[in-house]
Scaffold this active site. Structure first.
Site, short mmCIF file in Angstrom:
data_model
loop_
_atom_site.label_atom_id
_atom_site.label_comp_id
_atom_site.label_asym_id
_atom_site.label_seq_id
_atom_site.Cartn_x
_atom_site.Cartn_y
_atom_site.Cartn_z
N LYS A 33 7.68 24.07 -12.42
CA LYS A 33 7.28 22.97 -12.31
C LYS A 33 7.09 22.61 -11.18
O LYS A 33 5.89 22.06 -10.31
CB LYS A 33 7.99 21.27 -12.98
N HIS A 38 0.95 13.25 -26.96
CA HIS A 38 0.20 11.59 -26.28
C HIS A 38 -0.69 11.17 -27.35
O HIS A 38 0.00 9.96 -27.31
CB HIS A 38 -0.41 11.35 -25.17
N HIS A 63 8.02 11.10 -25.94
CA HIS A 63 7.57 11.52 -25.37
C HIS A 63 7.74 13.11 -25.86
O HIS A 63 6.73 13.99 -25.77
CB HIS A 63 7.69 10.73 -24.14
N ARG A 81 0.90 -1.19 0.06
CA ARG A 81 -0.11 -0.32 -0.06
C ARG A 81 0.75 1.19 0.37
O ARG A 81 0.27 2.39 0.08
CB ARG A 81 -1.46 -0.22 1.33
N HIS A 94 0.45 18.36 -24.26
CA HIS A 94 0.61 16.91 -24.21
C HIS A 94 -0.29 16.04 -24.63
O HIS A 94 -0.41 14.80 -25.09
CB HIS A 94 1.02 16.50 -22.84
N GLU A 98 10.31 19.29 -23.29
CA GLU A 98 9.93 20.06 -22.23
C GLU A 98 10.09 21.32 -21.26
O GLU A 98 9.16 22.12 -20.84
CB GLU A 98 10.01 18.94 -20.85
N LYS A 122 3.91 12.35 -10.71
CA LYS A 122 2.93 11.21 -11.43
C LYS A 122 3.40 9.90 -11.88
O LYS A 122 5.12 9.48 -12.37
CB LYS A 122 2.44 11.95 -12.22
N ASN A 147 0.06 20.27 -19.00
CA ASN A 147 -0.38 19.66 -20.28
C ASN A 147 -0.42 20.12 -21.66
O ASN A 147 -0.77 19.20 -22.31
CB ASN A 147 -1.41 18.76 -19.50
N1 LIG Z 1 5.31 11.20 -14.15
C1 LIG Z 1 6.05 12.25 -14.86
O1 LIG Z 1 5.52 13.25 -14.06
C2 LIG Z 1 6.59 12.88 -16.05
C3 LIG Z 1 6.52 13.62 -16.69
C4 LIG Z 1 7.02 13.58 -18.24
C5 LIG Z 1 6.91 12.11 -18.72
N2 LIG Z 1 7.32 11.55 -18.24
C6 LIG Z 1 7.53 10.46 -18.76
O2 LIG Z 1 8.38 10.07 -18.94
C7 LIG Z 1 8.60 9.45 -20.17
C8 LIG Z 1 10.06 9.28 -20.86
O3 LIG Z 1 11.21 10.06 -20.35
P1 LIG Z 1 12.49 10.17 -21.05
O4 LIG Z 1 12.74 10.91 -21.93
O5 LIG Z 1 13.82 10.22 -19.61
O6 LIG Z 1 12.46 9.06 -21.36
P2 LIG Z 1 13.96 7.17 -20.68
O7 LIG Z 1 13.07 6.76 -20.05
O8 LIG Z 1 12.99 6.45 -22.00
O9 LIG Z 1 14.89 7.50 -22.23
C9 LIG Z 1 15.11 7.66 -22.88
C10 LIG Z 1 17.32 6.61 -23.22
O10 LIG Z 1 18.21 7.21 -22.56
C11 LIG Z 1 19.02 6.37 -22.00
N3 LIG Z 1 19.36 6.75 -20.93
C12 LIG Z 1 19.08 7.11 -20.08
N4 LIG Z 1 19.62 7.87 -18.80
C13 LIG Z 1 20.94 7.71 -19.96
C14 LIG Z 1 22.35 8.56 -19.65
N5 LIG Z 1 22.81 8.94 -19.02
N6 LIG Z 1 23.58 8.06 -20.34
C15 LIG Z 1 22.53 6.90 -21.79
N7 LIG Z 1 21.45 6.74 -22.16
C16 LIG Z 1 20.91 7.52 -21.43
C17 LIG Z 1 17.82 5.36 -21.23
O11 LIG Z 1 18.04 4.07 -21.73
C18 LIG Z 1 16.33 5.68 -23.01
O12 LIG Z 1 17.21 4.75 -24.24
C19 LIG Z 1 7.96 9.30 -20.71
O13 LIG Z 1 7.13 8.05 -20.57
C20 LIG Z 1 6.75 9.97 -20.35
O14 LIG Z 1 5.34 10.03 -20.23
C21 LIG Z 1 6.61 11.62 -16.94
ZN LIG Z 2 5.81 15.05 -20.33
#
Ligand SMILES: NC(=O)c1ccc[n+]([C@@H]2O[C@H](COP(=O)([O-])OP(=O)(O)OC[C@H]3O[C@@H](n4cnc5c(N)ncnc54)[C@H](O)[C@@H]3O)[C@@H](O)[C@H]2O)c1
Ligand SMILES: [Zn+2]
Length: 344
Positions: A225, A250, A262, A119, A246, A183, A141, A243
Site C-alpha cells: 500500500k 462498495h 467492508h 481548514r 472495491h 484486503e 483517504k 480498488n
Molecule cells: N481510508 C482508507 O483508505 C480505507 C481503506 C480501507 C477501508 N476503509 C474503511 O474502513 C472501514 C472498515 O474498517 P474496519 O474493518 O476496521 O471496521 P470498523 O472500524 O467498523 O471495526 C470493525 C469492528 O471491530 C471493532 N473493533 C475495532 N478494534 C477492535 C479491537 N482491537 N478489539 C475488539 N474490537 C475492535 C469495532 O468496534 C467494530 O465493531 C470501512 O468504512 C472502509 O470503507 C478505509
Molecule cells: Zn478497502
C-alpha cells in the site's frame, strides 16, 4: 482564454508507520507524538471497553474524548459534526491534533474531521483492526457514506503518524480478522504473487495458527500500500489498482444496507471481478479458483444473495465512473491488475 497557472510545490508529507511492542510502549510514544498540543481522541465503544490502551496506558480527560458507536453506520455527517463540536468545546486551534484509536471507521471519521477543522489540522492514526493496520490507516483517504453511495464525500489528508501495536488483535473478533485478510489478499493480487503465496500457505493452517501468525504478513501488505500511495497520492493512476474488488464491493455494501462489512464485501468483489475478467479471457480460470480457494480456506464468507443486476446498478454511483464509463480494475495474473473501461 487567458489563464494564470499556479504550480503548487510537491507535497512533502512524510510519515512513519511505527510498531510498538505493547500498550505501555504505545501509550508512551503517543504522549511523545502529541507533545504539548491540545488534542481530541476519537475511538469507538468496543475499542474503549475491550482494549487496554485508553484509560489504562493512555489517560484521556473526558472532554477530550469522542466515543462513537461501533460500525459503518457512524460514517455520516452527524459524526463529523460531533467530532468538530468536541474540538471547539475543548478549545482546539490550528496547532492542535486529532488522534484516531480504532478501526477503519474511526480512522476515516477522524481524518475527515481533521482535514476540515480550521481548514485542516494534523491527525494521528492508531489502527486497532487488522484492516485498519494493513490498509485503512495508510494513504490518507477519508470519507463518509450517504444515500447515494459509499465514501462519496471526503478528502485526502495524510496522517502525521501511524502507530501500530499487534496487541489490539487479541480482542478482535474472528470475523474482523477475516475482513482484514480480505484486503491483504487484495494486496497480493494487485502487486505481489509472493505475498499471495505466503497468505495461501498460512490459509492451509488451522485457524489458531492463522490468528497467531497473520500479523507477520502485515508489513508486506503495508509496504504494498505504501509503495502505491507514495507514487500516486491522489489516485491519478496506479493507486486505482488498490480498488480491485472495491467497485463491486462498495456496491455490495450499499445494496446490503451496509450489513455486509467492508472486508467481506471486498472479498466477494474480488471474486466477482476475477470472474468478470475470466469470462472475457483477460485472465485464466485458474486465477479465479485460487482466489476462491484462499478465501474459502480462511473461511471468509463469500455468500451474497444480492441480484447481480442490483450490484451493477449500484456500481453506477461509484466514484470511478465518468459519464457512462466505469473503470474496473481487473486481474491479469496474481500480482498484476489493469484498468478496464465498461460502458454502463
Ligand atoms: N481510508 C482508507 O483508505 C480505507 C481503506 C480501507 C477501508 N476503509 C474503511 O474502513 C472501514 C472498515 O474498517 P474496519 O474493518 O476496521 O471496521 P470498523 O472500524 O467498523 O471495526 C470493525 C469492528 O471491530 C471493532 N473493533 C475495532 N478494534 C477492535 C479491537 N482491537 N478489539 C475488539 N474490537 C475492535 C469495532 O468496534 C467494530 O465493531 C470501512 O468504512 C472502509 O470503507 C478505509
Ligand atoms: Zn478497502
Amino acid at each position: 482564454m487567458k489563464s494564470i497557472q499556479i504550480t503548487t510545490p510537491a507535497k512533502q508529507d512524510k510519515y512513519d508507520i511505527s510498531f510498538h511492542e505493547d500498550f505501555k510502549a504505545l501509550g508512551s510514544e503517543l504522549k511523545t507524538q502529541i507533545g504539548n498540543r491540545k488534542y481530541i481522541l476519537v475511538t469507538d465503544k468496543n475499542v474503549h471497553e475491550k482494549t487496554a490502551l485508553i484509560g489504562h496506558e493512555f489517560e484521556v480527560p473526558e472532554n477530550q474524548k469522542v466515543v462513537l458507536l461501533p460500525g459503518e453506520s457512524e460514517k455520516k455527517w452527524l459524526t463529523i459534526d460531533k467530532i468538530l463540536t468536541a474540538c471547539f468545546e475543548a478549545g482546539l486551534d490550528r496547532g492542535s491534533v486529532l488522534v484516531a484509536v480504532g478501526g477503519g471507521v474511526v480512522g476515516d471519521m477522524t481524518g475527515f474531521a481533521a482535514s476540515i477543522f480550521m481548514r485542516g489540522i494534523p491527525f494521528i492514526q492508531v489502527p486497532t483492526t487488522l484492516l485498519g493496520m494493513v490498509d485503512a490507516s495508510i494513504g490518507g483517504k477519508t470519507g463518509i457514506d450517504c444515500e447515494y453511495g459509499k465514501n462519496l464525500i471526503g478528502s485526502i489528508q495524510q496522517p502525521e503518524a501511524v502507530m501500530v501495536c499487534d496487541h489490539f488483535l487479541e480482542t478482535l473478533p474472528d470475523l474482523e480478522i477475516k475482513n482484514g485478510i480480505a484486503e491483504m489478499v487484495k494486496h497480493g493480487v494487485v502487486a505481489s504473487e509472493k505475498h499471495f503465496a505466503d497468505l495461501e500457505a498460512l490459509a492451509s493452517q488451522d485457524w489458531a495458527q492463522v490468528r497467531a501468525k497473520i500479523f507477520e504478513l502485515a508489513p508486506a501488505s503495508m509496504n504494498i500500500k505504501k509503495t502505491i500511495v507514495e507514487a500516486d497520492e491522489k489516485e491519478a493512476g496506479k493507486r486505482k489498482f488498490l480498488n480491485f474488488g472495491h467497485t463491486f464491493g462498495h456496491a455490495i455494501e450499499l445494496c446490503s444496507s451496509f450489513e455486509i462489512p467492508h472486508g467481506r464485501a471486498v472479498a466477494i468483489g474480488c471474486v466477482m471481478a476475477a470472474n468478470y475478467a475470466a469470462e472475457r479471457e483477460l485472465c485464466d480460470w485458474d486465477l479465479v479458483d485460487r482466489l476462491e480457494n484462499i478465501f474459502n480456506k480462511f473461511e471468509v464468507d463469500l455468500t451474497c444473495d444480492i441480484p447481480e443486476e442490483d450490484i451493477w446498478k449500484a456500481m453506477g454511483t461509484d466514484k470511478k465512473k465518468f459519464g457512462d464509463t466505469l473503470t474496473l480494475i481487473l486481474p491479469k495474473t496474481i500480482g498484476e491488475v489493469d484498468y478496464y473501461d465498461v460502458t454502463l
